[in-house]
Scaffold this motif. Sequence first.
Motif, short mmCIF file in Angstrom:
data_model
loop_
_atom_site.label_atom_id
_atom_site.label_comp_id
_atom_site.label_asym_id
_atom_site.label_seq_id
_atom_site.Cartn_x
_atom_site.Cartn_y
_atom_site.Cartn_z
N PHE A 188 81.97 -7.28 22.43
CA PHE A 188 82.37 -8.47 23.18
C PHE A 188 83.27 -8.06 24.33
CE2 PHE A 188 85.45 -11.82 24.09
CZ PHE A 188 84.58 -12.82 24.51
N ARG A 189 83.01 -8.58 25.51
CA ARG A 189 83.82 -8.29 26.70
C ARG A 189 84.29 -9.59 27.33
NH1 ARG A 189 84.57 -3.35 25.45
NH2 ARG A 189 82.84 -1.94 25.72
N PHE A 190 85.56 -9.61 27.71
CA PHE A 190 86.14 -10.72 28.46
C PHE A 190 86.99 -10.08 29.54
CE2 PHE A 190 89.79 -13.74 28.98
CZ PHE A 190 89.08 -14.69 29.68
N ARG A 191 86.51 -10.11 30.78
CA ARG A 191 87.17 -9.39 31.87
C ARG A 191 87.18 -10.22 33.15
NH1 ARG A 191 85.61 -3.10 31.43
NH2 ARG A 191 86.21 -2.87 29.26
N VAL A 192 88.26 -10.04 33.91
CA VAL A 192 88.38 -10.62 35.25
C VAL A 192 88.88 -9.49 36.15
CG1 VAL A 192 89.50 -12.35 36.70
CG2 VAL A 192 88.93 -12.90 34.32
N SER A 193 88.17 -9.28 37.25
CA SER A 193 88.52 -8.15 38.12
C SER A 193 89.19 -8.62 39.41
CB SER A 193 87.26 -7.36 38.48
OG SER A 193 86.41 -8.13 39.29
N MET A 194 89.80 -7.66 40.09
CA MET A 194 90.37 -7.92 41.41
C MET A 194 89.23 -8.04 42.41
SD MET A 194 93.53 -5.29 41.50
CE MET A 194 94.89 -5.41 40.37
N PRO A 195 89.49 -8.67 43.56
CA PRO A 195 88.43 -8.80 44.57
C PRO A 195 87.83 -7.44 44.93
CG PRO A 195 90.33 -10.12 45.19
CD PRO A 195 90.74 -9.30 43.99
N ALA B 240 87.58 0.00 36.71
CA ALA B 240 88.61 0.72 35.96
C ALA B 240 89.71 -0.27 35.56
CB ALA B 240 89.18 1.84 36.82
N ASP B 241 90.44 0.07 34.50
CA ASP B 241 91.48 -0.83 33.99
C ASP B 241 92.46 -1.29 35.05
OD1 ASP B 241 90.32 -0.72 31.52
OD2 ASP B 241 91.91 0.47 30.58
N GLN B 242 92.84 -0.42 35.98
CA GLN B 242 93.82 -0.81 37.00
C GLN B 242 93.27 -1.84 37.98
OE1 GLN B 242 92.61 2.36 36.74
NE2 GLN B 242 92.31 3.28 38.75
N HIS B 243 91.96 -2.08 37.96
CA HIS B 243 91.35 -3.08 38.83
C HIS B 243 90.99 -4.36 38.08
CE1 HIS B 243 90.36 0.67 41.23
NE2 HIS B 243 91.29 0.03 41.90
N LEU B 244 91.46 -4.47 36.83
CA LEU B 244 91.21 -5.67 36.03
C LEU B 244 92.50 -6.45 35.86
CD1 LEU B 244 88.99 -4.11 33.22
CD2 LEU B 244 88.22 -5.56 35.10
N THR B 245 92.44 -7.77 36.06
CA THR B 245 93.62 -8.60 35.82
C THR B 245 93.64 -9.12 34.40
OG1 THR B 245 92.46 -10.51 36.74
CG2 THR B 245 93.88 -9.28 38.23
N ILE B 246 92.46 -9.25 33.78
CA ILE B 246 92.34 -9.63 32.37
C ILE B 246 91.26 -8.77 31.76
CG2 ILE B 246 91.69 -11.47 30.76
CD1 ILE B 246 92.68 -13.49 32.81
N LYS B 247 91.53 -8.27 30.54
CA LYS B 247 90.51 -7.52 29.81
C LYS B 247 90.77 -7.67 28.32
CE LYS B 247 92.86 -3.06 29.86
NZ LYS B 247 92.75 -2.41 28.60
N GLU B 248 89.74 -7.43 27.54
CA GLU B 248 89.89 -7.54 26.10
C GLU B 248 90.95 -6.52 25.63
OE1 GLU B 248 86.92 -4.63 27.25
OE2 GLU B 248 86.94 -6.76 27.64
N GLY B 249 91.70 -6.92 24.63
CA GLY B 249 92.74 -6.05 24.09
C GLY B 249 94.08 -6.14 24.80
N MET B 250 94.17 -6.92 25.87
CA MET B 250 95.45 -7.06 26.58
C MET B 250 96.43 -7.86 25.73
SD MET B 250 94.57 -7.96 30.54
CE MET B 250 96.27 -8.05 31.05
N SER B 251 97.70 -7.58 25.91
CA SER B 251 98.72 -8.41 25.29
C SER B 251 98.73 -9.76 26.00
CB SER B 251 100.09 -7.76 25.45
OG SER B 251 100.11 -6.51 24.82
N PRO B 252 99.05 -10.82 25.29
CA PRO B 252 99.08 -12.13 25.95
C PRO B 252 100.21 -12.18 26.97
CG PRO B 252 99.88 -12.29 23.70
CD PRO B 252 99.39 -10.90 23.88
N LEU B 253 100.03 -13.04 27.96
CA LEU B 253 101.09 -13.23 28.95
C LEU B 253 102.31 -13.83 28.28
CD1 LEU B 253 99.16 -14.75 31.98
CD2 LEU B 253 100.28 -12.54 31.89
N THR B 254 103.46 -13.31 28.60
CA THR B 254 104.71 -13.89 28.11
C THR B 254 105.61 -14.13 29.31
OG1 THR B 254 105.61 -11.68 27.72
CG2 THR B 254 104.63 -12.79 25.84
N GLY C 196 80.95 -11.89 27.61
CA GLY C 196 79.69 -11.76 26.88
C GLY C 196 79.58 -10.47 26.11
N ASN C 197 78.36 -10.23 25.63
CA ASN C 197 78.03 -9.08 24.81
C ASN C 197 77.61 -7.93 25.73
OD1 ASN C 197 76.88 -7.21 23.08
ND2 ASN C 197 75.93 -8.77 21.79
N ASP C 198 78.26 -6.80 25.58
CA ASP C 198 77.94 -5.60 26.35
C ASP C 198 77.57 -4.50 25.37
OD1 ASP C 198 77.71 -3.69 28.41
OD2 ASP C 198 79.84 -3.16 28.22
#
Length: 125
Positions: free
Chosen positions: A14-21, A29-43, A8-10
């Motif tokens: 625009f934010r798209f994030r998935v965090s660790m439990p 913090a970035d090290q606790h996110l599995t997905i965040k905006e600006g990440m390279s796609p999975l390859t 959503g809008n923050d």
Amino acid sequence: MTRRVYIGNDNGAFRFRVSMPGHDALTAADQHLTIKEGMSPLTPKEIVTAWVAARPSGGPPSTVMINTEKDYGLPPFIVLKASDNTIPGEKTFYARFEPYYDRIRLYNLLGRPLTISAFIFDEVI
């Protein structure tokens, strides 16, 4: 309870994030996110393809074992695709990763042979 997923809008961004439990997706913090905006796609780290024989009538599934090139500390994320676009599942074909041996076993439950590709991604936490 923490927000594990935020889309959503923050404050105008625009934010798209998935965090660790245990971590809030919006404030983690970035090290606790599995997905965040600006990440390279999975390859995929590896792609393996194998021909798997048809399942014998009334018999057990046909199988093929493939050793992986990479040593995976944790089970990897695997996406399967059949060359004829058969959808993977418990009644068609599937794979199992054997972590101590770093290999994948492909299972074909259909009465026709399949060429199956496994796209292997790094460990997903």
